[in-house]
Design a protein around this motif. Structure first.
Motif, PDB file in Angstrom:
ATOM      1  N   THR A 282       4.851  -4.694  -8.196  1.00 25.99           N
ATOM      2  CA  THR A 282       5.041  -4.212  -6.822  1.00 25.99           C
ATOM      3  C   THR A 282       6.162  -3.175  -6.716  1.00 25.99           C
ATOM      4  OG1 THR A 282       6.455  -6.130  -6.442  1.00 25.99           O
ATOM      5  CG2 THR A 282       4.174  -6.288  -5.696  1.00 25.99           C
ATOM      6  N   GLY A 283       6.984  -3.051  -7.787  1.00 30.65           N
ATOM      7  CA  GLY A 283       8.026  -2.028  -7.788  1.00 30.65           C
ATOM      8  C   GLY A 283       9.012  -2.175  -6.651  1.00 30.65           C
TER       9      GLY A 283
ATOM     10  N   LYS B 177      -4.384  -0.204  -7.521  1.00 29.86           N
ATOM     11  CA  LYS B 177      -3.101  -0.833  -7.789  1.00 29.86           C
ATOM     12  C   LYS B 177      -2.781  -1.905  -6.744  1.00 29.86           C
ATOM     13  CE  LYS B 177       1.646   0.104  -8.867  1.00 29.86           C
ATOM     14  NZ  LYS B 177       2.368   0.284  -7.598  1.00 29.86           N
ATOM     15  N   ILE B 178      -3.148  -1.673  -5.503  1.00 29.67           N
ATOM     16  CA  ILE B 178      -2.946  -2.679  -4.454  1.00 29.67           C
ATOM     17  C   ILE B 178      -3.730  -3.944  -4.818  1.00 29.67           C
ATOM     18  CG2 ILE B 178      -3.243  -3.204  -1.996  1.00 29.67           C
ATOM     19  CD1 ILE B 178      -3.239  -0.069  -1.572  1.00 29.67           C
ATOM     20  N   GLN B 179      -4.941  -3.751  -5.315  1.00 31.01           N
ATOM     21  CA  GLN B 179      -5.757  -4.891  -5.730  1.00 31.01           C
ATOM     22  C   GLN B 179      -5.078  -5.662  -6.858  1.00 31.01           C
ATOM     23  OE1 GLN B 179      -9.488  -2.771  -6.467  1.00 31.01           O
ATOM     24  NE2 GLN B 179     -10.319  -3.557  -4.537  1.00 31.01           N
ATOM     25  N   LEU B 180      -4.486  -4.912  -7.783  1.00 28.42           N
ATOM     26  CA  LEU B 180      -3.758  -5.548  -8.887  1.00 28.42           C
ATOM     27  C   LEU B 180      -2.564  -6.341  -8.359  1.00 28.42           C
ATOM     28  CD1 LEU B 180      -3.231  -5.740 -12.027  1.00 28.42           C
ATOM     29  CD2 LEU B 180      -1.723  -3.773 -11.720  1.00 28.42           C
ATOM     30  N   ASN B 181      -1.791  -5.738  -7.436  1.00 23.36           N
ATOM     31  CA  ASN B 181      -0.627  -6.406  -6.848  1.00 23.36           C
ATOM     32  C   ASN B 181      -1.031  -7.735  -6.205  1.00 23.36           C
ATOM     33  OD1 ASN B 181       0.690  -3.253  -5.569  1.00 23.36           O
ATOM     34  ND2 ASN B 181       1.060  -4.249  -7.537  1.00 23.36           N
ATOM     35  N   LEU B 182      -2.080  -7.710  -5.391  1.00 26.40           N
ATOM     36  CA  LEU B 182      -2.479  -8.896  -4.640  1.00 26.40           C
ATOM     37  C   LEU B 182      -3.059  -9.962  -5.562  1.00 26.40           C
ATOM     38  CD1 LEU B 182      -4.001  -7.116  -1.537  1.00 26.40           C
ATOM     39  CD2 LEU B 182      -1.824  -8.340  -1.660  1.00 26.40           C
ATOM     40  N   ARG B 183      -3.755  -9.532  -6.617  1.00 28.92           N
ATOM     41  CA  ARG B 183      -4.292 -10.480  -7.596  1.00 28.92           C
ATOM     42  C   ARG B 183      -3.147 -11.206  -8.281  1.00 28.92           C
ATOM     43  NH1 ARG B 183      -8.067  -7.003  -9.523  1.00 28.92           N
ATOM     44  NH2 ARG B 183      -6.758  -6.286 -11.238  1.00 28.92           N
ATOM     45  N   LYS B 184      -2.135 -10.427  -8.687  1.00 31.22           N
ATOM     46  CA  LYS B 184      -0.992 -11.044  -9.374  1.00 31.22           C
ATOM     47  C   LYS B 184      -0.177 -11.938  -8.433  1.00 31.22           C
ATOM     48  CE  LYS B 184       0.065  -7.826 -13.161  1.00 31.22           C
ATOM     49  NZ  LYS B 184       1.125  -6.953 -13.698  1.00 31.22           N
TER      50      LYS B 184
ATOM     51  N   PRO C   5      12.481 -11.576  -8.539  1.00 31.32           N
ATOM     52  CA  PRO C   5      12.072 -11.055  -9.855  1.00 31.32           C
ATOM     53  C   PRO C   5      10.592 -11.266 -10.147  1.00 31.32           C
ATOM     54  CG  PRO C   5      14.103 -12.310 -10.029  1.00 31.32           C
ATOM     55  CD  PRO C   5      13.601 -12.510  -8.633  1.00 31.32           C
ATOM     56  N   ARG C   6      10.061 -12.398  -9.707  1.00 28.05           N
ATOM     57  CA  ARG C   6       8.638 -12.659  -9.968  1.00 28.05           C
ATOM     58  C   ARG C   6       7.745 -11.773  -9.103  1.00 28.05           C
ATOM     59  NH1 ARG C   6       7.788 -18.420  -8.822  1.00 28.05           N
ATOM     60  NH2 ARG C   6       5.635 -18.198  -9.529  1.00 28.05           N
ATOM     61  N   ILE C   7       8.206 -11.449  -7.890  1.00 22.29           N
ATOM     62  CA  ILE C   7       7.443 -10.508  -7.049  1.00 22.29           C
ATOM     63  C   ILE C   7       7.383  -9.149  -7.756  1.00 22.29           C
ATOM     64  CG2 ILE C   7       7.319  -9.319  -4.825  1.00 22.29           C
ATOM     65  CD1 ILE C   7       8.935 -11.680  -3.641  1.00 22.29           C
TER      66      ILE C   7
ATOM     67  N   SER D  38       0.791  -1.227   0.000  1.00 22.67           N
ATOM     68  CA  SER D  38       0.000   0.000   0.000  1.00 22.67           C
ATOM     69  C   SER D  38       0.827   1.282   0.000  1.00 22.67           C
ATOM     70  CB  SER D  38      -0.925   0.016   1.220  1.00 22.67           C
ATOM     71  OG  SER D  38      -0.219   0.354   2.397  1.00 22.67           O
ATOM     72  N   SER D  39       2.131   1.165   0.299  1.00 20.54           N
ATOM     73  CA  SER D  39       2.889   2.397   0.495  1.00 20.54           C
ATOM     74  C   SER D  39       2.965   3.222  -0.790  1.00 20.54           C
ATOM     75  CB  SER D  39       4.297   2.082   1.005  1.00 20.54           C
ATOM     76  OG  SER D  39       5.122   1.642  -0.027  1.00 20.54           O
ATOM     77  N   PHE D  40       2.595   4.475  -0.673  1.00 20.57           N
ATOM     78  CA  PHE D  40       2.550   5.417  -1.789  1.00 20.57           C
ATOM     79  C   PHE D  40       1.892   4.798  -3.019  1.00 20.57           C
ATOM     80  CE2 PHE D  40       4.255   8.545  -4.832  1.00 20.57           C
ATOM     81  CZ  PHE D  40       3.903   9.683  -4.153  1.00 20.57           C
ATOM     82  N   SER D  41       0.739   4.195  -2.786  1.00 22.77           N
ATOM     83  CA  SER D  41       0.032   3.537  -3.881  1.00 22.77           C
ATOM     84  C   SER D  41      -1.443   3.911  -3.805  1.00 22.77           C
ATOM     85  CB  SER D  41       0.229   2.028  -3.788  1.00 22.77           C
ATOM     86  OG  SER D  41      -0.281   1.388  -4.929  1.00 22.77           O
TER      87      SER D  41
END
Length: 259
Positions: free
Chosen positions: A149-150, A114-121, A142-144, A107-110
């Motif tokens: 997630t940057g 986008k958080i939803q996208l990160n967790l889905r992936k 690398p996969r993370i 969630s940081s500076f997001s």
DNA sequence: GACCAGGATATGG
DNA sequence: CCATATCATGGT
């Protein structure tokens, strides 16, 4: 299945930025959390649900908590009364500490989308058969990163090595200040993220996460719009609301964001 | 203590 | 299309 849920508003609870793995489905919500996937909808004072037990849902949505008493105390504050009236049925959820930790590391500076996208992936990439990955499973840097997630990828990678379900759940039995301090030993977890984990997964209702929205609303309502330090916002909330500060935060946050 | 990078998405001009 | 804002943290 059917369950009584007085003084509870499913929509504002799900959509108030505590949870990220959900989507609207029909007249309700499909919610995923750790290994669970369940459907819930609300008709008046009742929930219609499938995929989990009534006991799980009661704990998850805090249906066993006396919100009438909490709101009665917080409503003595005239400013807060407005926010409570806007969304009187918001509850604080009781999440799984590990999923909550990964969620707020993202969630940081997001932003919520986008958080939803990160967790889905991350779930697609590291989870087994649709379940959220367990501690230890998110082990490929690398996969993370490929999960959008940057710079947060290294924090997730490290946290995955440093904690397990047992150690995280043990934090529930520590006082708030100690649990928060332990969380802040992890890279990428500062004051704000630690407070989110404390409030949404460790039952620390005195935790008061200070993000840009809460900072803004406290400055506007209580300090004539004058700029404050985050530390001062936290101290103000602790002094004013004490053990109920976390509830106050959720009412104010959702009210200000939907204004 | 103040400033700044880092990474990607959504929104508004 | 570009500018801007976004639920912060750690390093300088």
């Amino acid at each position: 299945m059917r369950l009584g849920a007085k003084d509870f508003d499913l929509a504002s609870t799900v959509e108030s930025g505590q949870l990220f793995r959900w989507s609207k489905e029909g007249d309700g919500y499909r919610i995923a959390h750790r290994d669970k996937s369940f459907f819930v909808s609300q008709e008046g004072d009742f929930l219609e649900f499938s995929g989990v037990t009534a006991a799980f849902l009661t704990s998850f949505f805090g249906l066993d908590v006396d919100y009438a008493a909490i709101k009665r105390k917080l409503s003595k504050d005239a400013m807060l009364r407005t926010a409570i009236k806007a969304y009187p049925g918001i509850h604080i959820v009781r999440q799984d500490p590990w999923e909550c930790t990964v969620s707020f590391l993202c969630s940081s500076f997001s932003n919520i989308k986008k958080i939803q996208l990160n967790l889905r992936k991350l779930t697609e990439c590291f989870g087994e058969s649709g379940a959220f990955p367990c501690p230890g499973d998110i082990d490929d840097h690398p996969r993370i990163k490929s999960c959008s997630t940057g710079y947060r990828s290294k924090y997730i990678f490290e946290a995955n090595k440093l904690v397990d379900d047992r150690s995280l759940n043990a934090l529930k039995r520590l006082p708030y200040a100690e649990a928060k301090a332990r969380l802040m030993e992890l890279p990428g977890i500062g004051e704000k993220v630690a407070d989110c984990i404390c409030l949404f997964s460790l039952d620390k209702t005195e935790a008061f996460p200070v993000d840009v929205w809460i900072k803004r609303v406290i400055e506007e309502l209580y300090f004539e719009g004058k700029s404050m330090k985050e530390r001062d916002v936290r101290d103000f909330a602790k002094q004013r609301w004490g053990a109920l500060a976390g509830y106050a935060q959720q009412y104010l946050y959702h009210w200000r964001r939907t204004l």
